[in-house]
Design a protein around this motif. Sequence first.
Motif, PDB file in Angstrom:
ATOM      1  N   HIS A 112       0.785  -1.237   0.000  1.00  0.00           N
ATOM      2  CA  HIS A 112       0.000   0.000   0.000  1.00  0.00           C
ATOM      3  C   HIS A 112       0.818   1.288   0.000  1.00  0.00           C
ATOM      4  O   HIS A 112       0.240   2.363  -0.205  1.00  0.00           O
ATOM      5  CB  HIS A 112      -1.020   0.004   1.147  1.00  0.00           C
ATOM      6  CG  HIS A 112      -0.430   0.118   2.518  1.00  0.00           C
ATOM      7  ND1 HIS A 112      -1.150   0.622   3.579  1.00  0.00           N
ATOM      8  CD2 HIS A 112       0.784  -0.210   3.031  1.00  0.00           C
ATOM      9  CE1 HIS A 112      -0.415   0.601   4.668  1.00  0.00           C
ATOM     10  NE2 HIS A 112       0.753   0.089   4.362  1.00  0.00           N
ATOM     11  N   ASP A 144      -8.308  -0.153   4.465  1.00  0.00           N
ATOM     12  CA  ASP A 144      -6.918  -0.280   4.906  1.00  0.00           C
ATOM     13  C   ASP A 144      -6.839   0.032   6.399  1.00  0.00           C
ATOM     14  O   ASP A 144      -6.943   1.184   6.809  1.00  0.00           O
ATOM     15  CB  ASP A 144      -6.048   0.677   4.098  1.00  0.00           C
ATOM     16  CG  ASP A 144      -4.558   0.447   4.307  1.00  0.00           C
ATOM     17  OD1 ASP A 144      -4.181  -0.061   5.386  1.00  0.00           O
ATOM     18  OD2 ASP A 144      -3.771   0.793   3.410  1.00  0.00           O
ATOM     19  N   ASP A 146      -4.211  -0.754   8.453  1.00  0.00           N
ATOM     20  CA  ASP A 146      -2.821  -0.900   8.841  1.00  0.00           C
ATOM     21  C   ASP A 146      -2.446   0.221   9.818  1.00  0.00           C
ATOM     22  O   ASP A 146      -3.160   1.217   9.935  1.00  0.00           O
ATOM     23  CB  ASP A 146      -1.951  -0.812   7.584  1.00  0.00           C
ATOM     24  CG  ASP A 146      -0.531  -1.301   7.791  1.00  0.00           C
ATOM     25  OD1 ASP A 146      -0.330  -2.522   7.771  1.00  0.00           O
ATOM     26  OD2 ASP A 146       0.365  -0.453   7.966  1.00  0.00           O
ATOM     27  N   GLY A 150      -2.405   4.332   3.816  1.00  0.00           N
ATOM     28  CA  GLY A 150      -2.139   3.816   2.469  1.00  0.00           C
ATOM     29  C   GLY A 150      -1.902   4.922   1.469  1.00  0.00           C
ATOM     30  O   GLY A 150      -2.710   5.163   0.556  1.00  0.00           O
ATOM     31  N   ASN A 165     -10.192   4.139  -1.840  1.00  0.00           N
ATOM     32  CA  ASN A 165      -9.267   3.822  -0.756  1.00  0.00           C
ATOM     33  C   ASN A 165      -9.754   4.451   0.550  1.00  0.00           C
ATOM     34  O   ASN A 165      -9.921   5.665   0.640  1.00  0.00           O
ATOM     35  CB  ASN A 165      -7.866   4.362  -1.095  1.00  0.00           C
ATOM     36  CG  ASN A 165      -6.830   4.005  -0.060  1.00  0.00           C
ATOM     37  OD1 ASN A 165      -6.667   2.838   0.267  1.00  0.00           O
ATOM     38  ND2 ASN A 165      -6.139   5.001   0.465  1.00  0.00           N
ATOM     39  N   SER A 167      -8.591   4.571   4.446  1.00  0.00           N
ATOM     40  CA  SER A 167      -7.487   4.262   5.367  1.00  0.00           C
ATOM     41  C   SER A 167      -7.831   4.717   6.781  1.00  0.00           C
ATOM     42  O   SER A 167      -8.212   5.871   6.989  1.00  0.00           O
ATOM     43  CB  SER A 167      -6.190   4.964   4.924  1.00  0.00           C
ATOM     44  OG  SER A 167      -5.570   4.276   3.868  1.00  0.00           O
ATOM     45  N   GLN A 218      -6.997  -4.693   4.152  1.00  0.00           N
ATOM     46  CA  GLN A 218      -5.607  -4.725   4.615  1.00  0.00           C
ATOM     47  C   GLN A 218      -5.646  -4.812   6.141  1.00  0.00           C
ATOM     48  O   GLN A 218      -5.862  -3.819   6.836  1.00  0.00           O
ATOM     49  CB  GLN A 218      -4.874  -3.463   4.150  1.00  0.00           C
ATOM     50  CG  GLN A 218      -3.443  -3.382   4.631  1.00  0.00           C
ATOM     51  CD  GLN A 218      -2.430  -3.321   3.503  1.00  0.00           C
ATOM     52  OE1 GLN A 218      -2.665  -3.811   2.412  1.00  0.00           O
ATOM     53  NE2 GLN A 218      -1.290  -2.732   3.763  1.00  0.00           N
TER      54      GLN A 218
END
Length: 300
Positions: A112, A144, A146, A150, A165, A167, A218
């Motif tokens: 990413h 995402d 994480d 990203g 996307n 995030s 993710q």
Amino acid sequence: MMRIPAFYRPEYAPADVPLLARLEATARKLERLGLVDLHAPPMLDPSRLTGLHDEAYLDAFLTGSEPMASRQGIPWSPRVRDATLAMLGGQLTAAKAARRHGIAMNIARGFHHAAPDCGSGYCPLNGLALLAHDAPDQRVMVIDCDEHGGNGTEEFAARLPNLYNVSIFGTRFGCRGGTRSWATQVRVREHGFQRYLDALDEAQALVDAHRPDLLVYQAGADCHEHDPKSQVGLTTAQMFTRDLYVFRMARTRRIPILFVVAGGYQQAQRVARLNANTVRAAHHAWRAAADDASTGNAPS
């Protein structure tokens, strides 16, 4: 018990690249626990990357031309290139499996942060954007979660009209929101876990607004409170709740979901346990949906 189709091959985890070698521990643990059906995907044909990354960078990475080949932070070698092509092959194969079965897993990391013109943050090529690039008639939405935003996928979302996307992160890493990209920073120790749940609610509203054909999750293990990079600071139980939320989001809407294990910087076996919990959350979401169906309460 349902086994989730999962994709992995030894090339993913070259022993001389510690950040990748730890994927072997996750693959073996999931197989040992009987949580997945493990399949070896084909290596990606590099021609399928044409037009995704800028030509000069893509050529540098495929041929080992420095300094661009190592720009992502992992010193380039043929094994690093082959690991990347193996994981990207797994990404496209897992997407097909997700569309067929409703859910699939790629036991891969390192996607990413890769931007159109260079690699970054241990991510040579962007396997999240590749899914949209490879299927331009399909709306692909990345959720995402994480530790790090990203940012690379965000840049690709501005280029690819079918890529979205979302995030939710502790460390921004340049991710600020933009065209078809939404960015939310949450640090649970400061803001509380309810703020994280609110961010997931906001992600779910975006799913409902844009109705993707494929969700890509993710599931970052580096959000864990004991990870040395974690600013999100989720407990193990909170990470399970996070995962369960995303899988239920996909299952109740009947949107195929592909998930990857993403970051994680604790000892390899600890990361493997967190990754296994993510798969357990997927099982729980699918089992609950099956139970609802058997009692006449299937999602509409």
